[in-house]
Design an enzyme around this catalytic site. Structure first.
Site, short mmCIF file in Angstrom:
data_model
loop_
_atom_site.label_atom_id
_atom_site.label_comp_id
_atom_site.label_asym_id
_atom_site.label_seq_id
_atom_site.Cartn_x
_atom_site.Cartn_y
_atom_site.Cartn_z
N GLU A 197 10.48 5.40 -9.87
CA GLU A 197 10.67 6.00 -11.37
C GLU A 197 10.56 7.94 -11.47
OE1 GLU A 197 6.85 3.45 -12.68
OE2 GLU A 197 5.90 5.04 -12.15
N LYS B 254 -0.84 -4.00 -3.01
CA LYS B 254 -1.94 -3.48 -3.12
C LYS B 254 -2.17 -1.95 -4.11
CE LYS B 254 -4.80 -2.04 0.22
NZ LYS B 254 -5.39 -0.53 -0.33
N SER C 265 1.00 -1.11 0.11
CA SER C 265 0.24 0.15 -0.11
C SER C 265 0.70 1.33 -0.03
CB SER C 265 -0.68 -0.32 0.49
OG SER C 265 -1.86 1.01 1.28
#
Length: 486
Positions: A326, A340, A315
Site C-alpha cells: 500500500e 489474521k 499475521s
C-alpha cells in the site's frame, strides 16, 4: 444484625461452618472481581476486628454463584473448588469464540512454558483452533512437519490416536511437542480429501534460521523469511549485504508459509521498504483509539522488489505484505494470505494461571482490516495441482493390485516427475509398477516395483525438489521484475 441473629440460632459447630463458607465465597469474590478492577475492603474473622466490606453489586454474577453453590452442596461427589473456578474462567474465554484467546490453569501454564523453553525440539508447525478443529497455519521451513508433507489448512484430528477435536491450540501443542528422536503420529484431514491420513513424524531440532537467501539468474536475489523471530531483522541485513556483494539488481521477498511471529521484527523490516513518514501499521482499540506506526529514516531498499504470499502467510507476514503493497507499490504475487488481523496480550494471575486474549485489531497503512479476509495478491498464481498431493506413509507397502488414495497420490507424483503410471485412478496396475521400477532404477534403488520405505521417501523428496525448481510463483515474480526494469 439480621445475619447475626441467624448465626446465634444455630449450634457453635454450625456457626463455624457458615462462617467458613462465607469466607470461601468472599475468596471467590476476590478471585473474580480483582481481575475486573473492583475494589474490595480487607476481611477479618474470628477474634479479629471486622472490617467493612465494600462490594459493588453485580447482579449478572448471581447465576454463577447459584450454580457454584448448587454443585458444591448437591453434586453426588465432593467437588474440587479450584477446578470449578478454573472451569468457569475457561468457559468465559471460550464463549468469546476467538481462536486466539485462551485460558491455562497453573499446571497447564507451567507445562506450556516448559514446552516453549524446549520449543526448538518438536515437529515445527504453527497451529490454531478453528471452530473446534486444530488447523495448521503453516509448517516451518526445514522442519520435520514440512519434510513429512504437512501443509497449510491441514486439520489435525488425532495425536497418537487420541482425538483432539474440541481442544484448545495450547492443549494440542502440549501433545504434539516432544523430545528429539521421539515419534508422534498425527491423523490429518485435508479439505480436498475427507479420508484421514496417518503421518508418523520423528521430532527433531527445529531450525532456528529464519532467513534463506539465494542468487538467481540476471541479478535477481530471492530471500525467504520463514518466521519473524528475535534475530530475523539482523539476519536479513546480513543476507541483503551478501546479495548486494553478488550483484543484486532486483529482489524477491518470499513470505510463503510464514505464520508470523514478533511484530517489532516485521515493522523493522517494513521500514526498509516504506518511505519515511508513511504508515507501516495501525492498531485500533475497542474505544476507537488508533495508534499508528510510521516509517522512520534510515537504510532503504532501492532495487525493484516483489513479495510472494500464500494461504500460509499470516499475521506479521501480512503486516509486512500490506505495508509494502500500500505504501511502496510493491507487487504481491501468489495466493490470498491467511487473514489474521488481531493483536493478543497475556495476563498472569497470582496463582500461576494465565489468560491470553485479543486486545486490539491491526489495520494496514490505508486502514484496511484483513481479518478472515486475507490480502489478495496483485498477480494471482497458484502452484500446480501436484503440489497438493497427499502424503504417503512410507511404512505402507503399495504393489500391483493395491487400490487406495495412497496409490492415486503415488501415480500423481510419478506423472509429475515424467514417469508414466497409466491411468491415475488409485489402482496399482502393471503400468504403475513399470513406472515405479523406472523411478527406482533412475534413483539407484532396489528395482522391485514395490512402493514402500526408501522408495516412497525418495519419491516425495523428488517431487518437492521438482516443485521448487519449477515454481510458477517465482517464475511470475521474475517476469514482473524483468518488466519493471524496462
Amino acid at each position: 444484625m439480621e445475619e447475626e441473629k441467624k448465626i446465634e440460632d444455630h449450634s457453635e459447630e454450625n456457626s463455624y461452618i457458615r462462617i467458613k463458607k462465607f469466607k470461601f465465597i468472599m475468596l471467590i469474590f476476590l478471585l473474580v472481581f480483582s481481575t475486573a478492577g473492583i475494589t474490595l475492603a480487607a476481611l477479618s474473622f474470628g477474634d479479629e476486628k471486622a472490617a467493612t466490606v465494600a462490594i459493588q453489586e453485580r447482579k449478572e454474577f448471581s447465576k454463577l454463584y447459584e450454580a457454584f453453590d448448587m454443585l458444591d452442596e448437591k453434586y453426588f461427589e465432593k467437588v474440587d473448588h479450584k477446578k470449578l473456578i478454573d472451569g468457569a474462567i475457561s468457559g468465559m474465554v471460550k464463549a468469546l469464540d476467538d481462536p486466539y484467546s485462551d485460558y491455562m490453569t497453573k499446571e497447564e501454564n507451567e507445562k506450556f512454558q516448559e514446552s516453549i523453553a524446549a520449543s526448538f525440539q518438536g515437529i515445527g508447525a504453527e497451529i490454531q483452533e478453528q471452530n473446534g478443529d486444530i488447523v495448521v497455519v503453516s509448517p516451518i521451513k526445514g522442519s520435520p512437519a514440512e519434510k513429512a508433507g504437512i501443509k497449510p489448512n491441514d486439520k489435525i484430528i488425532t495425536v497418537d490416536d487420541k482425538n483432539i477435536q474440541g481442544m484448545t491450540a495450547n492443549e494440542a501443542v502440549l501433545l504434539i511437542r516432544g523430545e528429539k528422536g521421539t515419534n508422534v503420529t498425527l491423523g490429518i484431514q485435508r479439505p480436498e480429501n475427507p479420508e484421514m491420513i496417518k503421518m508418523t513424524i520423528t521430532r527433531d531440532d527445529i531450525p532456528i534460521n529464519t532467513v534463506y537467501a539465494e542468487m538467481l539468474d540476471n541479478g535477481v536475489a530471492k530471500i525467504q523469511i520463514t518466521t519473524f523471530s528475535k534475530h530475523t531483522y539482523d539476519d536479513l541485513a546480513v543476507a541483503l549485504k551478501e546479495m548486494q556483494s553478488k550483484g543484486m539488481k532486483s529482489l524477491i521477498v518470499d513470505l510463503r508459509r510464514n505464520p508470523g511471529g514478533l511484530l517489532d521484527q516485521a515493522i523493522e523490516i517494513a521500514n526498509l521498504f516504506v518511505p519515511e513518514g508513511k504508515n507501516i501499521v495501525q492498531v485500533e482499540y475497542r474505544d476507537g483509539t488508533v495508534e499508528k506506526t510510521v516509517a522512520q529514516s534510515g537504510k532503504k531498499i532501492d532495487v525493484p522488489t516483489v513479495v510472494l504470499i500464500d494461504k500460509g502467510s499470516a499475521s506479521a507476514s501480512e503486516i509486512l505484505a500490506g505495508a509494502v503493497s500500500e505504501t511502496s507499490n510493491i507487487p504481491l504475487i501468489g495466493e490470498k494470505s491467511f487473514g489474521k488481523g488481531t493483536v493478543q496480550t497475556a495476563n498472569d494471575f497470582n496463582d500461576g494461571s494465565n489468560v491470553k486474549y485479543t486486545m486490539a485489531k491491526w489495520l494496514t497503512p490505508n486502514g484496511n482490516w484483513i481479518h478472515k479476509k486475507g490480502i489478495e495478491p496483485n498477480y494471482k498464481v497458484s502452484l500446480p495441482e501436484y503440489a497438493n498431493v497427499s502424503y504417503i506413509d512410507p511404512d505402507k507397502k503399495l504393489h500391483e493390485s493395491s487400490a487406495s488414495n495412497d496409490v492415486k497420490s503415488a501415480e500423481e507424483m510419478l506423472n509429475a516427475l515424467g514417469y508414466k503410471p497409466g491411468k491415475i485412478d488409485g489402482f496399482y496396475d502393471s503400468e504403475t509398477e513399470k513406472a515405479v521400477k523406472e523411478f527406482q532404477n533412475a534413483e539407484k534403488l532396489k528395482k522391485d516395483g514395490i512402493l514402500t520405505g526408501e522408495t516412497t521417501i525418495k519419491l516425495m523428496n523428488k517431487l518437492s525438489e521438482h516443485i521448487q525448481k519449477n515454481d510458477p510463483q517465482v517464475k511470475k515474480a521474475i517476469e514482473v521484475l524483468t518488466k519493471s526494469k524496462k
